[in-house]
Scaffold this active site. Structure first.
Site, short mmCIF file in Angstrom:
data_model
loop_
_atom_site.label_atom_id
_atom_site.label_comp_id
_atom_site.label_asym_id
_atom_site.label_seq_id
_atom_site.Cartn_x
_atom_site.Cartn_y
_atom_site.Cartn_z
N ASP A 154 8.50 -32.43 -41.81
CA ASP A 154 8.89 -31.03 -41.61
C ASP A 154 10.27 -30.83 -42.19
O ASP A 154 11.06 -31.78 -42.27
CB ASP A 154 8.90 -30.68 -40.12
CG ASP A 154 10.19 -31.14 -39.44
OD1 ASP A 154 11.13 -30.34 -39.29
OD2 ASP A 154 10.28 -32.34 -39.09
N ASP A 198 9.46 -29.69 -31.39
CA ASP A 198 10.45 -30.75 -31.20
C ASP A 198 11.01 -30.64 -29.79
O ASP A 198 10.78 -29.66 -29.08
CB ASP A 198 11.54 -30.70 -32.27
CG ASP A 198 12.42 -29.46 -32.18
OD1 ASP A 198 12.27 -28.68 -31.23
OD2 ASP A 198 13.24 -29.27 -33.08
#
Length: 377
Positions: A268, A93
């Site tokens: 996720d 990320d």
């Protein structure tokens, strides 16, 4: 400008999709659940267990890794895969979520976000360009654009400002990614809070810029599930059908089922390992709280039909004992059981979509959860 496509759509069943995403470190079967190894490790689990459980891809956190041990150090040691021993695809990320979660420690400006490190108090600047640089140093297969995430509920003006800033950062992120080797990917992130018009505008803006894949961010941050699902439905028709769609930070097994039914391909969440550390097991019977005293004399396994050995081979009484005693083994076993269940769920989803039976699979799975755990003998 469009980018090369590494995603192959194999089958659809209504809006639900199954496909294959090819990365430099291997193939990801979708729908896919990505276990979260925030700082380059899966809490309570060895990487081989993550692989054996069926995970194709895992997630690392740009913000935490850039602070410790440092992106340049990881790059010098061969990149994130070599450093960690996970020889498979990784997504990182951008650090954008920390813009929200570390709200007391940061300042957001057009050029960059300035953080005060939660580790040692040092001032750290994270711009879209630096975020991409860090992710390239880490060597992740899939990088994410820098964005700003707003916790819901929020005022429309705040949501609009963050969405527009995220679009400008998306353009800068893409420019910074242009020198990445072939095969590596950059995903844009749809923002816009719980406002349909802003979500659609964000999605269209990202499509105009062009990315390898598209994430839906800023959800599962306090809003009800129906709001999250409504926002997925708003952006789905805008996003290209031939590109992967990633719902960030989600979520429960039910969230995954419902999002797949609306065309999402990737997920996720820290929930499997976090809940495992707190005595919660995810099973085909739904969630089971091993802290409850009723399990103290229960000799049954969590699920005698599970393909994962730890779900079959340890009694509920023993797991209850480990949890109540604070034994590390309890957290380890429940974490691996939970990761394995999430992988079993997505594997079942993929098979059902390929066979055109996803609606039946969805209904049957929910029915088993609703019936709940069966009583002890």
């Amino acid at each position: 400008m469009s980018l090369p496509n590494h995603f192959e759509l194999l089958a659809t069943d209504g809006p639900a999709r199954t496909g294959r995403l090819t990365t430099p470190h291997g193939v990801v079967r979708t729908p896919a659940f990505m276990p979260v190894g925030t700082a380059g490790a899966m809490k309570g689990m060895h990487w081989r267990e993550v692989r054996d459980a069926g995970a194709d891809i895992v997630l690392g956190n740009t913000y935490h890794l850039m602070l410790r041990p440092g992106a340049e150090r990881i790059a010098a040691l061969g990149g994130l895969q070599a450093f960690t021993g996970w020889n498979g695809p990784m997504l990182t990320d951008s650090g954008g979520f920390q813009v929200m979660s570390l709200s007391e420690l940061r300042k957001v400006k057009e050029e960059a976000v300035t953080f005060r490190s939660h580790i040692d108090g040092a001032i750290v600047e994270l711009s879209p360009e630096r975020s991409i640089e860090v992710q390239r140093l880490l060597g992740s297969d899939i990088a994410m654009q820098m964005d700003e995430c707003v916790r819901l509920p929020a005022d429309r003006s705040d949501i609009d400002r963050a969405m527009q800033l995220s679009l400008r950062w998306a353009e800068r992120s893409k420019r910074a990614f242009e020198t990445a080797p072939a095969g590596y990917m950059l995903f844009g992130i749809v923002q816009g809070g719980d406002l349909p018009q802003l979500r659609q505008a964000s999605a269209q803006g990202l499509v105009d810029i062009g990315f390898h894949g598209y994430a839906i961010g800023g959800l599962a941050v306090g809003e009800p599930q129906e709001v999250m699902l409504a926002m997925i439905e708003e952006v789905g028709p805008v996003l290209p059908k031939d590109r992967p769609r990633y719902l960030m930070g989600v979520g429960t097994p039910d969230d995954i089922l419902e999002a797949v039914a609306r065309g999402v391909d990737m997920f996720d969440c820290v929930m499997p390992t976090r809940n495992g550390r707190h005595g919660m097991a995810f099973t085909r019977y739904g969630q089971i709280n091993l802290r409850n005293a009723r399990h103290a004399d229960d000799s049954r396994p969590l699920d005698e039909t599970s393909p994962w050995p730890s779900a079959r081979n340890y009694s509920r009484a023993y797991l209850h004992h480990l949890v109540r005693s604070g034994e590390t083994l309890g957290a380890m076993l429940l974490s691996e059981i939970n990761i394995a269940y999430y992988q079993q769920l997505t594997d079942g989803i993929r098979q059902a979509i390929a066979q055109g039976t996803f609606a039946d699979f969805r209904a049957r799975t929910k029915s088993e959860w609703e019936k709940g755990d069966i009583a002890p003998r």
